[in-house]
Motif scaffolding. Structure first.
Motif, mmCIF file in Angstrom:
data_model
loop_
_atom_site.group_PDB
_atom_site.id
_atom_site.type_symbol
_atom_site.label_atom_id
_atom_site.label_comp_id
_atom_site.label_asym_id
_atom_site.label_seq_id
_atom_site.Cartn_x
_atom_site.Cartn_y
_atom_site.Cartn_z
ATOM 1 N N ALA A 6 5.518 1.991 4.513
ATOM 2 C CA ALA A 6 4.530 1.699 3.255
ATOM 3 C C ALA A 6 3.495 3.052 3.324
ATOM 4 C CB ALA A 6 4.088 0.116 3.229
ATOM 5 N N LEU A 7 3.039 3.537 4.649
ATOM 6 C CA LEU A 7 2.353 4.330 4.523
ATOM 7 C C LEU A 7 2.277 5.840 4.047
ATOM 8 C CD1 LEU A 7 1.403 3.821 8.562
ATOM 9 C CD2 LEU A 7 0.215 2.698 6.516
ATOM 10 N N GLY A 8 3.046 5.541 3.527
ATOM 11 C CA GLY A 8 2.957 6.687 2.296
ATOM 12 C C GLY A 8 2.990 6.497 0.778
ATOM 13 N N LEU A 33 2.720 -6.500 -2.205
ATOM 14 C CA LEU A 33 3.310 -7.995 -1.943
ATOM 15 C C LEU A 33 3.479 -7.626 -0.156
ATOM 16 C CD1 LEU A 33 6.524 -7.383 -3.817
ATOM 17 C CD2 LEU A 33 5.420 -9.345 -3.567
ATOM 18 N N ILE A 34 3.380 -6.746 0.296
ATOM 19 C CA ILE A 34 3.118 -6.080 1.778
ATOM 20 C C ILE A 34 1.854 -6.588 2.275
ATOM 21 C CG2 ILE A 34 2.565 -4.134 3.499
ATOM 22 C CD1 ILE A 34 4.884 -2.752 2.053
ATOM 23 N N GLY A 35 -0.051 -6.408 1.187
ATOM 24 C CA GLY A 35 -0.631 -7.082 1.729
ATOM 25 C C GLY A 35 -0.499 -8.485 1.953
ATOM 26 N N GLN A 36 0.520 -9.274 0.811
ATOM 27 C CA GLN A 36 0.414 -10.513 0.444
ATOM 28 C C GLN A 36 0.610 -10.959 2.458
ATOM 29 O OE1 GLN A 36 3.098 -11.560 -2.532
ATOM 30 N NE2 GLN A 36 0.763 -11.627 -3.950
ATOM 31 N N LEU A 41 2.099 -5.902 8.940
ATOM 32 C CA LEU A 41 1.511 -4.529 9.065
ATOM 33 C C LEU A 41 0.035 -4.891 9.923
ATOM 34 C CD1 LEU A 41 0.033 -2.876 5.965
ATOM 35 C CD2 LEU A 41 2.348 -1.624 7.353
ATOM 36 N N ASP A 42 0.318 -4.467 11.650
ATOM 37 C CA ASP A 42 -0.071 -4.354 12.305
ATOM 38 C C ASP A 42 -2.228 -3.422 11.885
ATOM 39 O OD1 ASP A 42 -0.379 -1.573 12.992
ATOM 40 O OD2 ASP A 42 0.968 -2.499 14.295
ATOM 41 N N PRO A 90 -6.945 -7.265 5.219
ATOM 42 C CA PRO A 90 -8.020 -7.868 6.164
ATOM 43 C C PRO A 90 -9.055 -8.279 6.266
ATOM 44 C CG PRO A 90 -5.806 -7.079 7.626
ATOM 45 C CD PRO A 90 -6.255 -6.782 5.902
ATOM 46 N N ARG A 91 -9.606 -6.769 5.924
ATOM 47 C CA ARG A 91 -10.690 -6.222 6.687
ATOM 48 C C ARG A 91 -10.988 -4.952 5.511
ATOM 49 N NH1 ARG A 91 -8.519 -5.317 10.858
ATOM 50 N NH2 ARG A 91 -9.670 -3.303 11.981
#
Length: 122
Positions: A6-8, A33-36, A41-42, A90-91
């Motif tokens: 995802a970071l790429g 979708l990853i954000g949802q 993700l840590d 998240p922030r």
């Protein structure tokens, strides 16, 4: 594994710019979708992701000033998807928020995404 992949995606979107909107849209939808599903993700990966999203909006380059990323070239639907992905962070980092504000301060298509922008930057 998901985090590394995802970071790429923001870098891929930056490289594609507006030359392959289908691929950029798929990448943005994947980020959304990853954000949802924030458990994918840590906190460190989320911070890294936000740092890489900054370049989609704008960066300050010594000797050149502000250089805008591809976000301004995207059609409104893709802009909305990118901002929705950001909204799930998240922030949000101050650097990301400032990049969004700077990018949108001169953008022409802000009216179609204005409410979402206000929600993100509050």
């Amino acid at each position: 594994m998901v985090a590394d992949w995802a970071l790429g995606l923001p870098k891929l979107m930056w490289q594609l710019r507006d030359r392959n909107l289908a691929a950029s849209t798929a990448a943005a939808e994947t980020l959304r979708l990853i954000g949802q599903h924030t458990r994918l993700l840590d906190a460190a990966a989320s911070d890294t992701l936000q740092a890489s999203l900054v370049t989609l909006f704008c960066v300050s380059v010594p000797g050149k000033g502000t250089v805008f990323g591809p976000f301004r070239q995207y059609p409104p639907a893709l802009q909305r998807t990118v901002l929705e992905a950001v909204s799930y962070c998240p922030r949000r980092s101050e650097k990301l928020s400032l990049a969004i504000r700077a990018c949108l301060s001169e953008a022409t298509s802000v009216s179609s995404i204005g409410a979402l922008v206000e929600e993100i930057l509050v």
